[in-house]
Design an enzyme around this catalytic site. Sequence first.
Site, short mmCIF file in Angstrom:
data_model
loop_
_atom_site.label_atom_id
_atom_site.label_comp_id
_atom_site.label_asym_id
_atom_site.label_seq_id
_atom_site.Cartn_x
_atom_site.Cartn_y
_atom_site.Cartn_z
N ARG A 233 -23.06 -29.79 9.77
CA ARG A 233 -23.63 -30.54 10.88
C ARG A 233 -22.64 -30.53 12.05
NH1 ARG A 233 -27.91 -29.94 9.17
NH2 ARG A 233 -29.48 -31.43 8.52
N GLU A 262 -27.52 -30.94 19.69
CA GLU A 262 -28.55 -29.88 19.67
C GLU A 262 -29.79 -30.33 20.43
OE1 GLU A 262 -29.18 -28.81 15.56
OE2 GLU A 262 -27.06 -28.42 15.26
N HIS A 280 -29.07 -23.05 15.04
CA HIS A 280 -29.43 -23.78 13.83
C HIS A 280 -30.53 -23.06 13.03
CE1 HIS A 280 -29.50 -28.08 11.95
NE2 HIS A 280 -29.78 -27.16 11.05
P1 NAP Z 1 -24.69 -31.37 -1.45
O1 NAP Z 1 -25.09 -30.56 -2.64
O2 NAP Z 1 -24.94 -32.82 -1.43
O3 NAP Z 1 -23.13 -31.08 -1.21
C1 NAP Z 1 -22.36 -31.82 -0.31
C2 NAP Z 1 -20.88 -31.48 -0.54
O4 NAP Z 1 -20.12 -32.11 0.48
C3 NAP Z 1 -20.34 -31.96 -1.88
O5 NAP Z 1 -19.45 -30.99 -2.40
C4 NAP Z 1 -19.57 -33.23 -1.51
O6 NAP Z 1 -18.52 -33.45 -2.44
C5 NAP Z 1 -19.04 -32.83 -0.14
N1 NAP Z 1 -18.70 -33.98 0.70
C6 NAP Z 1 -19.52 -34.98 1.13
N2 NAP Z 1 -18.83 -35.88 1.87
C7 NAP Z 1 -17.55 -35.42 1.92
C8 NAP Z 1 -16.36 -35.91 2.51
N3 NAP Z 1 -16.34 -37.05 3.23
N4 NAP Z 1 -15.23 -35.19 2.35
C9 NAP Z 1 -15.23 -34.05 1.64
N5 NAP Z 1 -16.33 -33.53 1.04
C10 NAP Z 1 -17.47 -34.22 1.18
O7 NAP Z 1 -25.39 -30.80 -0.15
P2 NAP Z 1 -25.90 -29.31 0.16
O8 NAP Z 1 -27.27 -29.13 -0.36
O9 NAP Z 1 -24.84 -28.35 -0.25
O10 NAP Z 1 -26.01 -29.40 1.78
C11 NAP Z 1 -24.88 -29.73 2.54
C12 NAP Z 1 -25.22 -29.94 3.99
O11 NAP Z 1 -25.49 -28.69 4.64
C13 NAP Z 1 -26.49 -30.75 4.29
O12 NAP Z 1 -26.28 -32.13 4.17
C14 NAP Z 1 -26.81 -30.34 5.72
O13 NAP Z 1 -26.18 -31.21 6.63
C15 NAP Z 1 -26.22 -28.94 5.82
N6 NAP Z 1 -27.26 -27.91 5.96
C16 NAP Z 1 -27.30 -27.16 7.10
C17 NAP Z 1 -28.28 -26.18 7.23
C18 NAP Z 1 -28.36 -25.32 8.44
O14 NAP Z 1 -29.44 -24.87 8.77
N7 NAP Z 1 -27.25 -25.06 9.12
C19 NAP Z 1 -29.23 -26.00 6.23
C20 NAP Z 1 -29.15 -26.78 5.09
C21 NAP Z 1 -28.14 -27.74 4.97
P3 NAP Z 1 -17.92 -34.93 -2.71
O15 NAP Z 1 -19.09 -35.88 -2.76
O16 NAP Z 1 -17.18 -34.78 -4.00
O17 NAP Z 1 -17.00 -35.22 -1.59
C1 8YV Z 2 -33.32 -27.40 8.93
C2 8YV Z 2 -31.13 -28.19 7.87
O1 8YV Z 2 -33.27 -26.48 9.95
O2 8YV Z 2 -32.00 -28.65 5.74
C3 8YV Z 2 -31.20 -28.96 6.62
O3 8YV Z 2 -30.39 -29.90 6.47
O4 8YV Z 2 -30.28 -28.37 8.67
C4 8YV Z 2 -32.10 -27.10 8.13
O5 8YV Z 2 -32.53 -26.48 6.96
C5 8YV Z 2 -33.53 -28.72 9.58
O6 8YV Z 2 -33.32 -29.78 8.77
C6 8YV Z 2 -34.97 -28.75 10.09
O7 8YV Z 2 -35.02 -29.44 11.24
#
Ligand code: NAP
Ligand code: 8YV
Length: 323
Positions: A233, A262, A280
Amino acid sequence: MPQGRPRILVPGKINKRVLDRLPDHFEPVFVAAVDPALITPELATGVSGIAVQGKVSADFMDAFRNLEIIANFGVGYDGVDAAHAGRKGITVTNTPDVLTEEVADTTIGLLLNTVRQLPQAENWLRAGRWVREGAFALSPLTLRGRTVGLYGMGRIGLAIAKRVESFGVAIHYHTRTPREGLAYTYHPTLKGMAEAVDTIIVIVPGTESTAKTINAEILVALGANGVLINVGRGSTVDEAALTDALKRGVIAGAGLDVFENEPHVGEDLMALENVSLLPHVGSASQATRDAMADLVVDNLVAWFTTGKALTPVPETPFTRKAG
Ligand code: NAP
Ligand code: 8YV
């Protein structure tokens, strides 16, 4: 709950497949934005669910008397005040797993684009400069010999790490709690990891505990050969500090899919040549967005038919009250 098919409110825009599927099970209703002023007395009592791709604030939730569930399009649910929902007994769902591999693929693309300047090389060809001026300049950076640190090792972090492994580079990670059974080098602090690696991939959620944690101090620790990739994020990175670090050569480059404000991207950041910027698109293939849309609707269907959501967020582990 009011009689008849559950009314699901869609505030603002949402993925088309959600809109196509909702009428099969629900009575969809619409308002133009997440604004409590738009909620009529009829909506205030009649709406029992919300499907959203964006923000749901506490005051918006408070506008409803019978709201049971908020289904968020996206695994990251930083736009929804889930703590407030939890206090009110409202379930919040997100869309984990179905996008994990897609986002990991995108991250690898962004990493290579950043380090090897592939978008700039393609632009060079398309602009006819290869013919007129000759070969594109050698990329100052390479992935060879790098040490990659993942900030976040959850579902997506692990999928990224597995791909990065195949590049034959060392892998480190930082999370609050070490993940069992991983051979990667664990760092209990972000600063410790930044000092030990030259490439950071950010894939933590946008929370209070991660806000602006990639700051000037961490960028100095990453060093002059440093590359920062952010697919988590925008709120996690102090964008002004990053822009400054890129300008002054405190780090070498950055690849960003997410931003502080964004869809607005700072002009200073856009003017830099040592950044690769994406709007994004981490999960943005038709197939993956379809799967996310299905999970939004399937969560609502499961809630109203079985009383249990498929993928509730940890803050709202509720089952539906009969009635
Ligand atoms: P997840 O399985 O919940 O993993 C989150 C990771 O972050 C865990 O390893 C957690 O470990 C760590 N974490 C959380 N808070 C932390 C902190 N304060 N310090 C250090 N580590 C921390 O989530 P995910 O499915 O992998 O998704 C992660 C994030 O990716 C989403 O929340 C979203 O914001 C982002 N995302 C972006 C896109 C995009 O389009 N760019 C798409 C999908 C997701 P600990 O709890 O042990 O700290
Ligand atoms: C999406 C994301 O683009 O899943 C998330 O957390 O950042 C992306 O997959 C977004 O949430 C849709 O607006």
